[in-house]
Design a protein around this motif. Sequence first.
Motif: not given
Length: 194
Positions: A94-102
């Motif tokens: 989840d945090v990896l995916a959210e960092r990509v999105q950010a």
Amino acid sequence: MSSSDHPNISGSSQPLLHQKGKEIQEFGTVNQVPLGLSYDARLYACQRLNRVLADTRMLYSLYKKHHWLMRGATFYQLHLLLDKHADEQLALVDVLAERVQALGGVAVGDPRHVAELTSIPRPPDGVEEVPAMLSRLLSAHEAILIDARDAAARVAALGDDGTNDLLVSQVVRTGETQVWFLAEHLVDTPLVRL
């Protein structure tokens, strides 16, 4: 006619089903966001994060598979440990995916796309012996740790401290602790000596 005869009329509670739409951002691209990072730095970080993300999703799946298929005298302890590790890997997903999105990118989301991007080898469909399952998890961890450390150093050189921090403080630190706990189960030490 009343609005109930036409479910698409404004004010109706009928969901507008079977919606279609065009893809509004392609995978492998980044939108401009005011983060103080160059386009190239964000594009590179998203590429590296998506690789780590794909491998982490596969590691999560391996943990769940081995959690379900655990056998033998250490079943209970390993069944619980692998589930705990799986939960921790899922949090990393989840945090990896959210960092990509950010960063303005597109996180790899579809499991079939993950399978195309991952470097983690596919396990047999059946049940392996416990030491083989643990060794498979350790190999997957090592691949992720090598990639995450390399990515962290390279994104830091591009000024992306946020991605560097995520990779080092979460991916690497979590992975190192999980490797320690798994590897200790492969030590051939008797409980007592005669």
